[in-house]
Design an enzyme around this catalytic site. Structure first.
Site, PDB file in Angstrom:
ATOM      1  N   GLY A 164       1.150  -1.338  -0.169  1.00  0.00           N
ATOM      2  CA  GLY A 164      -0.097  -0.220   0.274  1.00  0.00           C
ATOM      3  C   GLY A 164       0.969   1.457   0.149  1.00  0.00           C
ATOM      4  N   CYS A 165      -0.007   2.348   0.211  1.00  0.00           N
ATOM      5  CA  CYS A 165       0.905   3.627  -0.375  1.00  0.00           C
ATOM      6  C   CYS A 165       1.680   4.153   1.219  1.00  0.00           C
ATOM      7  CB  CYS A 165      -0.137   4.395  -0.927  1.00  0.00           C
ATOM      8  SG  CYS A 165      -1.565   4.999  -0.009  1.00  0.00           S
ATOM      9  N   TYR A 166       0.578   4.460   1.862  1.00  0.00           N
ATOM     10  CA  TYR A 166       1.167   4.540   3.286  1.00  0.00           C
ATOM     11  C   TYR A 166       1.961   3.590   3.591  1.00  0.00           C
ATOM     12  CZ  TYR A 166      -2.970   8.386   3.907  1.00  0.00           C
ATOM     13  OH  TYR A 166      -3.518   8.969   3.722  1.00  0.00           O
TER      14      TYR A 166
END
Length: 362
Positions: A164-166
């Protein structure tokens, strides 16, 4: 299916979404990947350029239904830019048909199916694949991705679980300190801000222009689904359990993400030591740059690229707290570009092939 290293046919499933169309854009410019098929159930029969006019003149493809047999006939590799649970429905069928998968969803990131089911509130229907899925953060997991490439070269389909991006930004910020053994607490605090495209293409009340513009809002506090992914990744780096407190914020940007991470470190650690640890860790990484001492990254500096920038500082007033900030493009290094980076590794291609390095300067 097989293909020469210089001609690898790919399918992008979920290509109407922001991450999916970003994969399409990167594949169209890639020297070794060929867009053989783009899928979206609701847009089947529609030209990609009708949905995204920016593709007019560059892409003549039309959307197809995501049928595993049709994908297997057309492609050697599939990027799945789909919501969670949608990958569960198609990934096993693609692997059975010999198609390797780079999954941008969360469905194969967490190794414990019980953790997945607790956070995503749905049964995991193919837990047997979790052991063979490789977490696709190359800067932390390159050896496993290269080994996956050897398996693919032997004729076996493989599965990459793209992060995921986070979690990507948080891991890049925290990992060097955890690896170096200077962190004295199991608690890692990640305070992160992301552009509206991180919420996906489907509009909501929170992402409506009138709500998101000129405002910053925390959301998913104490309950965001990326939390166990961060804990799994950072615990593996540290070699012991790590507890993450994660607070994401929505900011009025189309794309971009900054994660500022706080870690308590040993009192004898100096700012120069911290700077050296981070510079040494990322010195040979083509897509991660450590800024000079006292400088902090901006998401504008990496917008539209596959790159990450990291800055570090030491706050020693009361507790010895390391502040590490990482900036990425949430659709770039946080999604599509990282997926292509992983595909390059498992396909035996140069790791940075087809990726954008320089953000617009104005």
């Amino acid at each position: 299916m097989s293909a020469t290293p210089s001609h690898i046919r790919v399918c992008v499933v979920g290509a109407t979404g922001f991450a999916g169309v970003e994969v399409v854009r990167l594949v169209l410019a890639h020297p070794d990947l060929e867009l053989a098929m783009a899928c979206d159930r609701k847009a089947a029969g529609v030209a990609l350029s009708d949905v995204y006019p920016a593709l007019l003149g560059s892409c003549a493809a039309t959307f197809s239904l995501p049928d595993p047999d049709a994908i297997a006939a057309a492609a050697d590799l599939a990027f799945l830019a789909v919501p969670h649970t949608a990958s569960l429905a198609i990934t096993p069928a693609l692997l059975e048909r010999g198609v390797s998968v780079v999954d941008l969803s969360a469905d194969y990131r967490l190794k414990d199916p019980a953790v997945y089911e607790a956070w995503y509130k749905t049964p995991h229907t193919s837990p047997e694949l979790l052991a063979e899925a490789v977490y696709g953060l190359p800067e932390l997991n390159r050896a496993a991705l290269v080994e996956l490439g050897r398996r693919r070269a032997s004729g076996k389909p493989v599965l990459v679980a793209a992060p995921g991006c986070y979690p990507t930004a948080t891991a890049l910020a925290a990992a060097p300190a955890l690896e170096a053994g200077i962190v004295t607490s199991s608690l890692v605090v990640s305070d992160a801000k992301s552009g509206v495209s991180g919420a996906g293409r489907k509009p909501s009340e929170r992402t409506h222009f009138c709500h998101a513009s000129d405002s910053v809002e925390a959301y998913g506090v104490g309950s965001h689904r990326h939390t166990p992914e961060m804990e799994q990744t950072l615990s593996a780096v540290a070699g012991s359990p790590v507890d993450v407190v994660f607070t994401p914020h929505l900011v009025p940007l189309k794309r971009g993400l900054v994660a500022t991470v706080y870690l308590e470190v040993a009192p004898e650690v100096t700012p120069d030591q911290v700077q050296a640890i981070y510079e040494d860790r990322y010195r040979d990484e083509a897509l991660v740059s450590v800024l000079p001492a006292h400088a902090m990254p901006s998401c504008a500096s990496v917008a539209g690229t596959a790159r990450a920038q990291v800055g570090v500082a030491l706050d020693a007033r009361r507790r010895h707290v390391l502040v590490a900030s990482a900036a990425i493009d949430n659709l770039g290094k946080g999604a599509a570009a990282q997926a292509v980076q992983c595909a390059n590794l498992v396909c035996g291609l140069p790791e940075t092939a087809g990726l954008d390095f320089v953000a617009p300067v104005v």
